[in-house]
Design an enzyme around this catalytic site. Structure first.
Site, PDB file in Angstrom:
ATOM      1  N   LYS A  49     -57.567  49.412  56.734  1.00 14.49           N
ATOM      2  CA  LYS A  49     -58.388  48.430  57.451  1.00 14.49           C
ATOM      3  C   LYS A  49     -57.556  47.711  58.503  1.00 14.49           C
ATOM      4  CE  LYS A  49     -61.228  47.901  53.391  1.00 14.49           C
ATOM      5  NZ  LYS A  49     -61.479  47.159  52.151  1.00 14.49           N
ATOM      6  N   GLN A  93     -61.388  42.315  48.422  1.00 14.77           N
ATOM      7  CA  GLN A  93     -61.222  43.700  47.965  1.00 14.77           C
ATOM      8  C   GLN A  93     -61.516  43.795  46.469  1.00 14.77           C
ATOM      9  OE1 GLN A  93     -60.551  46.360  50.025  1.00 14.77           O
ATOM     10  NE2 GLN A  93     -60.866  47.657  48.242  1.00 14.77           N
ATOM     11  N   ASP A 116     -68.811  42.651  54.033  1.00 18.69           N
ATOM     12  CA  ASP A 116     -69.259  43.774  53.200  1.00 18.69           C
ATOM     13  C   ASP A 116     -70.769  43.819  52.989  1.00 18.69           C
ATOM     14  OD1 ASP A 116     -67.372  45.646  52.233  1.00 18.69           O
ATOM     15  OD2 ASP A 116     -66.435  44.111  50.987  1.00 18.69           O
TER      16      ASP A 116
HETATM   17  N1  GUN Z   1     -63.627  48.514  46.643  1.00 18.23           N
HETATM   18  C1  GUN Z   1     -64.123  49.775  46.740  1.00 18.23           C
HETATM   19  N2  GUN Z   1     -65.017  49.852  47.736  1.00 18.23           N
HETATM   20  C2  GUN Z   1     -65.096  48.631  48.289  1.00 18.23           C
HETATM   21  C3  GUN Z   1     -65.852  48.087  49.369  1.00 18.23           C
HETATM   22  O1  GUN Z   1     -66.661  48.742  50.035  1.00 18.23           O
HETATM   23  N3  GUN Z   1     -65.634  46.769  49.626  1.00 18.23           N
HETATM   24  C4  GUN Z   1     -64.776  46.007  48.908  1.00 18.23           C
HETATM   25  N4  GUN Z   1     -64.653  44.733  49.246  1.00 18.23           N
HETATM   26  N5  GUN Z   1     -64.059  46.478  47.908  1.00 18.23           N
HETATM   27  C5  GUN Z   1     -64.224  47.788  47.600  1.00 18.23           C
END
Ligand code: GUN
Length: 280
Positions: A49, A93, A116
């Site tokens: 990211k 996360q 998200d």
């Molecule tokens: N962990 C696995 N996939 C995701 C996601 O799409 N967003 C977040 N914040 N954590 C994750």
């Protein structure tokens, strides 16, 4: 002929569009990422990211907490970020440590900064077909990929395997909104093959490597593989047994290089979109 859908290439195209827009902004968008230091897989995603942010001129900062962090500490940090005018988008996360109530944490993020799309308000608006501020990145990326390859979703028999809040439920809803006939299958589904053999489109998101095999699908099926597991051999595997399924599919996403890069690209898109909404 089988099309192998190139998520990496499409993600790069999306990044150059985003960069062109970011270049014109006086204040560069800012994504804040919260992670706990026990989340090893999460750290790899967070690095991806950060790289995507650098590529597009978006600012990012990562705030790391020890695994024994309290809920209150996390919520206080999120509230600081909610109030910080320089922060446009916040991502926590997942997974969080077991002693933390993830729902409580995700819903502490302002829906206006919800990178998200997991906040009740954004998820709820998506489910009733209203305009949420953001849509969850993996489902949004899957629809974007299907559009890129000009797949007519309307009328397809779509089978989603998996019912998580992150992928299975929202992609089922987005496909339904595009007028697919959607069946959401899961670990308690009886006779899964009955559904998969009749499917025109299968989204596989259960986290079991090579779960879906060629004998479970019909000729011409469209396959979206969301899974990513590192095998003992060190190789990455999706939820789909690529060799046997690809020989029957009209389109299939590879792992790596399919859905994964699209998820990150949609996060960067969400960050830009939130920053523009925020400054309007
Ligand atoms: N962990 C696995 N996939 C995701 C996601 O799409 N967003 C977040 N914040 N954590 C994750």
């Amino acid at each position: 002929m089988t099309i192998i859908a190139d998520g990496k290439l499409l993600a790069e195209k999306i990044y150059s569009n985003i960069k062109a827009k970011v270049d014109k902004l006086d204040r560069k968008p800012m994504l804040a990422v919260i992670i706990t230091n026990d989340n090893e897989a999460g750290k790899i995603y967070v690095r991806n990211k950060q790289r995507a942010c650098e590529k597009t001129g978006i600012q990012s900062k990562t705030i790391e907490f020890d695994a024994d962090v309290s809920e209150n500490t996390l919520i206080n940090k999120i509230q600081d970020l909610n109030n910080d005018k320089n922060v446009d988008a916040i991502l926590v996360q997942l997974p969080l440590p077991n002693h933390i109530d993830s729902e409580k944490i995700l819903n502490a993020i302002s829906p206006d900064k919800d990178a998200d799309g997991f906040h009740y308000i954004n998820a709820g608006k998506m489910f009733i077909g209203q305009m949420p501020k953001t849509i969850a990145c993996t489902p949004k990326g899957i629809i974007r990929l299907l559009d890129e390859y000009k797949i007519q979703i309307s009328g397809l028999n779509a089978v989603v395997i998996g019912r998580s809040n992150i992928v299975g439920k929202p992609i089922s809803q987005l496909l339904l909104q595009r007028n697919a006939t959607v069946t959401t299958c899961h670990s308690k589904t009886k006779n899964l093959e009955y559904y998969t053999k009749n499917a025109d489109l299968i989204v596989c998101a259960i986290g079991k490597p090579k779960f879906l095999t060629g004998n479970m699908v019909k000729d011409g099926v469209i396959i979206i593989d969301v899974g990513i597991t590192r095998l003992d051999t060190g190789k990455l595997s999706g939820d789909v047994d690529f060799e046997s399924v690809a020989s029957k599919a009209s389109l299939i996403t590879p792992v790596p290089g399919g859905v994964g890069p699209m998820t990150v690209a949609m996060l960067i898109q969400n960050t830009l979109d939130l920053s523009i909404q925020y400054s309007e």
